[in-house]
Design a protein around this motif. Structure first.
Motif, PDB file in Angstrom:
ATOM      1  N   ALA A  47     -12.616  -2.623  -4.756  1.00 15.03           N
ATOM      2  CA  ALA A  47     -13.813  -2.456  -3.794  1.00 15.03           C
ATOM      3  C   ALA A  47     -14.907  -1.385  -4.259  1.00 15.03           C
ATOM      4  CB  ALA A  47     -13.281  -2.026  -2.305  1.00 15.03           C
ATOM      5  N   GLU A  48     -14.324  -0.247  -4.899  1.00 15.92           N
ATOM      6  CA  GLU A  48     -14.981   0.789  -5.514  1.00 15.92           C
ATOM      7  C   GLU A  48     -15.822   0.291  -6.484  1.00 15.92           C
ATOM      8  OE1 GLU A  48     -12.895   4.110  -6.874  1.00 15.92           O
ATOM      9  OE2 GLU A  48     -12.251   4.469  -4.961  1.00 15.92           O
ATOM     10  N   ARG A  49     -15.395  -0.687  -7.323  1.00 14.74           N
ATOM     11  CA  ARG A  49     -16.034  -1.206  -8.583  1.00 14.74           C
ATOM     12  C   ARG A  49     -17.131  -2.168  -8.069  1.00 14.74           C
ATOM     13  NH1 ARG A  49     -11.975  -3.429 -12.896  1.00 14.74           N
ATOM     14  NH2 ARG A  49     -13.758  -3.946 -14.249  1.00 14.74           N
ATOM     15  N   ILE A  50     -16.891  -2.826  -7.050  1.00 12.48           N
ATOM     16  CA  ILE A  50     -17.909  -3.748  -6.512  1.00 12.48           C
ATOM     17  C   ILE A  50     -18.887  -2.798  -5.899  1.00 12.48           C
ATOM     18  CG2 ILE A  50     -18.367  -5.428  -4.773  1.00 12.48           C
ATOM     19  CD1 ILE A  50     -15.290  -6.324  -5.048  1.00 12.48           C
ATOM     20  N   GLY A  51     -18.591  -1.834  -4.854  1.00 12.23           N
ATOM     21  CA  GLY A  51     -19.582  -0.999  -4.756  1.00 12.23           C
ATOM     22  C   GLY A  51     -20.315  -1.023  -3.194  1.00 12.23           C
ATOM     23  N   ARG A  52     -20.374  -2.196  -2.939  1.00  8.15           N
ATOM     24  CA  ARG A  52     -21.531  -2.479  -1.740  1.00  8.15           C
ATOM     25  C   ARG A  52     -20.933  -3.828  -1.115  1.00  8.15           C
ATOM     26  NH1 ARG A  52     -26.022  -5.556  -2.869  1.00  8.15           N
ATOM     27  NH2 ARG A  52     -26.341  -5.889  -5.092  1.00  8.15           N
ATOM     28  N   ASN A  53     -21.283  -3.994   0.212  1.00 11.95           N
ATOM     29  CA  ASN A  53     -21.230  -5.476   0.699  1.00 11.95           C
ATOM     30  C   ASN A  53     -19.809  -5.983   0.534  1.00 11.95           C
ATOM     31  OD1 ASN A  53     -23.861  -5.277   1.824  1.00 11.95           O
ATOM     32  ND2 ASN A  53     -24.636  -6.661   0.319  1.00 11.95           N
ATOM     33  N   VAL A  54     -18.704  -4.995   0.764  1.00 13.93           N
ATOM     34  CA  VAL A  54     -17.428  -6.016   0.268  1.00 13.93           C
ATOM     35  C   VAL A  54     -16.317  -5.238   1.529  1.00 13.93           C
ATOM     36  CG1 VAL A  54     -17.159  -3.836  -1.412  1.00 13.93           C
ATOM     37  CG2 VAL A  54     -15.712  -6.050  -1.334  1.00 13.93           C
ATOM     38  N   THR A  55     -15.263  -5.887   1.749  1.00 11.72           N
ATOM     39  CA  THR A  55     -14.497  -5.255   2.473  1.00 11.72           C
ATOM     40  C   THR A  55     -13.111  -5.587   1.975  1.00 11.72           C
ATOM     41  OG1 THR A  55     -15.564  -5.253   4.844  1.00 11.72           O
ATOM     42  CG2 THR A  55     -13.298  -5.280   4.959  1.00 11.72           C
ATOM     43  N   ALA A  56     -12.219  -4.913   1.748  1.00 12.31           N
ATOM     44  CA  ALA A  56     -10.689  -5.247   1.025  1.00 12.31           C
ATOM     45  C   ALA A  56      -9.876  -5.248   2.169  1.00 12.31           C
ATOM     46  CB  ALA A  56     -10.595  -4.092   0.248  1.00 12.31           C
ATOM     47  N   VAL A  57      -9.188  -6.361   2.277  1.00 11.84           N
ATOM     48  CA  VAL A  57      -8.109  -6.345   3.305  1.00 11.84           C
ATOM     49  C   VAL A  57      -6.750  -6.890   2.555  1.00 11.84           C
ATOM     50  CG1 VAL A  57      -7.237  -8.054   5.312  1.00 11.84           C
ATOM     51  CG2 VAL A  57      -9.697  -7.522   4.868  1.00 11.84           C
ATOM     52  N   GLN A  58      -5.917  -5.944   2.788  1.00 14.29           N
ATOM     53  CA  GLN A  58      -4.297  -6.094   2.190  1.00 14.29           C
ATOM     54  C   GLN A  58      -3.883  -7.332   2.945  1.00 14.29           C
ATOM     55  OE1 GLN A  58      -1.191  -5.608   3.282  1.00 14.29           O
ATOM     56  NE2 GLN A  58      -0.263  -5.926   1.364  1.00 14.29           N
ATOM     57  N   GLY A  59      -2.997  -8.043   1.950  1.00 13.62           N
ATOM     58  CA  GLY A  59      -2.385  -9.332   2.513  1.00 13.62           C
ATOM     59  C   GLY A  59      -2.089 -10.018   1.689  1.00 13.62           C
ATOM     60  N   ASP A  60      -0.747 -10.747   1.612  1.00 17.68           N
ATOM     61  CA  ASP A  60      -0.283 -11.881   0.836  1.00 17.68           C
ATOM     62  C   ASP A  60      -0.639 -13.348   1.409  1.00 17.68           C
ATOM     63  OD1 ASP A  60       1.525 -13.557  -0.581  1.00 17.68           O
ATOM     64  OD2 ASP A  60       3.248 -12.049  -0.611  1.00 17.68           O
ATOM     65  N   VAL A  61      -1.242 -14.207   0.587  1.00 16.91           N
ATOM     66  CA  VAL A  61      -1.336 -15.467   1.013  1.00 16.91           C
ATOM     67  C   VAL A  61      -0.221 -16.211   1.397  1.00 16.91           C
ATOM     68  CG1 VAL A  61      -3.906 -15.310  -0.152  1.00 16.91           C
ATOM     69  CG2 VAL A  61      -1.585 -16.539  -1.450  1.00 16.91           C
ATOM     70  N   ALA A  62       0.788 -15.845   0.812  1.00 18.13           N
ATOM     71  CA  ALA A  62       2.141 -16.635   0.959  1.00 18.13           C
ATOM     72  C   ALA A  62       2.637 -16.388   2.542  1.00 18.13           C
ATOM     73  CB  ALA A  62       2.992 -16.191   0.086  1.00 18.13           C
ATOM     74  N   VAL A  63       1.914 -15.259   3.169  1.00 16.65           N
ATOM     75  CA  VAL A  63       2.461 -14.847   4.419  1.00 16.65           C
ATOM     76  C   VAL A  63       1.309 -15.376   5.377  1.00 16.65           C
ATOM     77  CG1 VAL A  63       2.944 -12.862   6.072  1.00 16.65           C
ATOM     78  CG2 VAL A  63       3.649 -12.931   3.548  1.00 16.65           C
ATOM     79  N   THR A  64       1.548 -16.257   6.153  1.00 16.50           N
ATOM     80  CA  THR A  64       0.771 -16.829   7.222  1.00 16.50           C
ATOM     81  C   THR A  64       0.343 -15.627   8.216  1.00 16.50           C
ATOM     82  OG1 THR A  64       2.372 -17.644   8.719  1.00 16.50           O
ATOM     83  CG2 THR A  64       1.325 -19.150   6.971  1.00 16.50           C
ATOM     84  N   CYS A 103      12.213 -18.320  -8.350  1.00 14.82           N
ATOM     85  CA  CYS A 103      11.094 -18.353  -8.978  1.00 14.82           C
ATOM     86  C   CYS A 103      10.105 -19.709  -8.690  1.00 14.82           C
ATOM     87  CB  CYS A 103      11.412 -18.613 -10.499  1.00 14.82           C
ATOM     88  SG  CYS A 103      10.102 -18.778 -11.745  1.00 14.82           S
ATOM     89  N   PHE A 104      10.714 -20.850  -8.625  1.00 14.55           N
ATOM     90  CA  PHE A 104      10.061 -21.967  -8.223  1.00 14.55           C
ATOM     91  C   PHE A 104       9.295 -21.636  -6.795  1.00 14.55           C
ATOM     92  CE2 PHE A 104       9.318 -25.973  -6.064  1.00 14.55           C
ATOM     93  CZ  PHE A 104       9.146 -26.782  -7.210  1.00 14.55           C
ATOM     94  N   ASP A 105      10.122 -21.266  -5.757  1.00 14.73           N
ATOM     95  CA  ASP A 105       9.628 -21.138  -4.592  1.00 14.73           C
ATOM     96  C   ASP A 105       8.618 -20.201  -4.516  1.00 14.73           C
ATOM     97  OD1 ASP A 105      11.483 -22.863  -3.585  1.00 14.73           O
ATOM     98  OD2 ASP A 105      12.776 -21.444  -2.845  1.00 14.73           O
ATOM     99  N   SER A 106       8.547 -19.043  -5.312  1.00 10.56           N
ATOM    100  CA  SER A 106       7.530 -17.773  -5.102  1.00 10.56           C
ATOM    101  C   SER A 106       6.124 -18.288  -5.861  1.00 10.56           C
ATOM    102  CB  SER A 106       8.260 -16.530  -5.995  1.00 10.56           C
ATOM    103  OG  SER A 106       8.073 -16.989  -7.296  1.00 10.56           O
ATOM    104  N   ILE A 107       6.283 -19.315  -6.627  1.00 15.10           N
ATOM    105  CA  ILE A 107       5.133 -19.772  -7.574  1.00 15.10           C
ATOM    106  C   ILE A 107       4.357 -20.823  -6.595  1.00 15.10           C
ATOM    107  CG2 ILE A 107       4.306 -21.294  -9.300  1.00 15.10           C
ATOM    108  CD1 ILE A 107       6.397 -19.936 -10.999  1.00 15.10           C
ATOM    109  N   PHE A 108       5.532 -21.518  -6.040  1.00 17.81           N
ATOM    110  CA  PHE A 108       4.677 -22.591  -5.069  1.00 17.81           C
ATOM    111  C   PHE A 108       4.145 -22.137  -3.674  1.00 17.81           C
ATOM    112  CE2 PHE A 108       5.623 -25.977  -7.820  1.00 17.81           C
ATOM    113  CZ  PHE A 108       5.004 -27.208  -7.258  1.00 17.81           C
ATOM    114  N   ASN A 109       4.803 -21.125  -3.377  1.00 19.54           N
ATOM    115  CA  ASN A 109       4.363 -20.247  -1.948  1.00 19.54           C
ATOM    116  C   ASN A 109       3.132 -19.653  -2.027  1.00 19.54           C
ATOM    117  OD1 ASN A 109       6.724 -20.953  -0.488  1.00 19.54           O
ATOM    118  ND2 ASN A 109       7.746 -18.819  -0.822  1.00 19.54           N
ATOM    119  N   VAL A 110       2.731 -19.218  -3.271  1.00 20.26           N
ATOM    120  CA  VAL A 110       1.484 -18.533  -3.325  1.00 20.26           C
ATOM    121  C   VAL A 110       0.410 -19.615  -3.977  1.00 20.26           C
ATOM    122  CG1 VAL A 110       0.003 -16.992  -4.945  1.00 20.26           C
ATOM    123  CG2 VAL A 110       2.261 -16.255  -3.785  1.00 20.26           C
TER     124      VAL A 110
END
Length: 249
Positions: A47-64, A103-110
């Motif tokens: 977010a610092e590198r982008i500098g403006r017009n950005v919001t960073a939201v922590q999260g894992d796409v594998a977690v609904t 390993c299989f599950d982690s890759i397909f989950n993401v």
């Protein structure tokens, strides 16, 4: 006028590599961008590198639940999403006989489940005529030893793009796959191989492109801007290779 003026974009895995480069490009073209990633420190730095017009939201796409939290924040702050770049992905090098179930599950989950629910949960916020971009891989066409699970997960995105494009036709939401070739991103460093083997793999893969080198993430980001913008309104359900010829010749 900038190509993405006033647009609201979601980029999963936006803390590094192609995601970060695309976030920068989107902001330069007038968009407001939400980036996600699993590690808060890397997100904050991005977010610092982008500098403006950005919001960073922590999260894992594998977690609904994390996706629900992301979209609730976007809904309350912006009310809509015009662009979804489902970019987050992981890969682990392992010959078929050494692939563990975890390993299989982690890759397909993401790479598959995460992409599916990233898009599904965005749809109620997306106006007609919006753009969905799925980040594929040229390896899904070419094939590479030791990467069968990763490659299969990326190949699934082609089916998503075709099916969703037909299903979302009444809403004119276009879904496309952006397919990078070898690109300088952190994913190689997370493949579970010693440094010398990673270097040998990268050298071999680079030699298979017509340029002989890996792409800079910004070269992929330029194509992501095109697919997000009104310049691509007649491109629907397509697989757009940006791979230096890696899987083309």
């Amino acid at each position: 006028m900038k190509k993405l003026e006033g647009k609201i974009a979601i980029i999963t895995g936006g803390n590094s590599g192609i995601g970060l480069a695309t976030a920068k490009r989107y902001v330069e073209e007038g968009a407001y961008v939400y980036i996600t990633g699993r590690r808060q420190k890397e997100l904050d730095l991005a977010a610092e590198r982008i500098g403006r017009n950005v919001t960073a939201v922590q999260g894992d796409v594998a977690v609904t639940a994390d996706l629900d939290r992301l979209y609730e924040q976007v809904r309350s702050e912006q009310g809509r999403v015009d662009i979804v770049f489902a970019n987050a992905g992981i890969g682990v090098w392992a010959p078929i006989e050494h692939v563990a179930e975890s390993c299989f599950d982690s890759i397909f989950n993401v790479n598959v489940r995460g992409v599916f629910f990233t898009v599904q949960k965005a749809l109620p916020l997306m106006p007609d005529g919006s753009s969905v971009i799925l980040c594929g891989s040229s390896s899904a066409t070419k094939g590479m030893p030791g990467l069968s699970v990763y490659i299969a997960s990326k190949a699934a995105l082609r089916g998503f793009a075709r099916s969703w494009s037909a299903e979302l036709k009444p809403r004119r939401i276009r879904v496309n796959v952006l397919t990078p070739g070898p690109t300088e991103t952190p994913i190689f460093g997370k493949a579970g191989l010693p440094a010398d083997q990673i270097d040998a793999m990268k050298s071999k893969v680079a030699s298979e492109t017509l340029t002989g080198v890996f792409a800079d993430p910004d070269e992929i980001a330029k194509a992501a801007v095109f697919l997000a913008s009104d310049d691509s309104t007649f491109i629907i359900g397509a697989d757009i290779p940006v791979d230096g010829g890696h899987a083309q010749v």
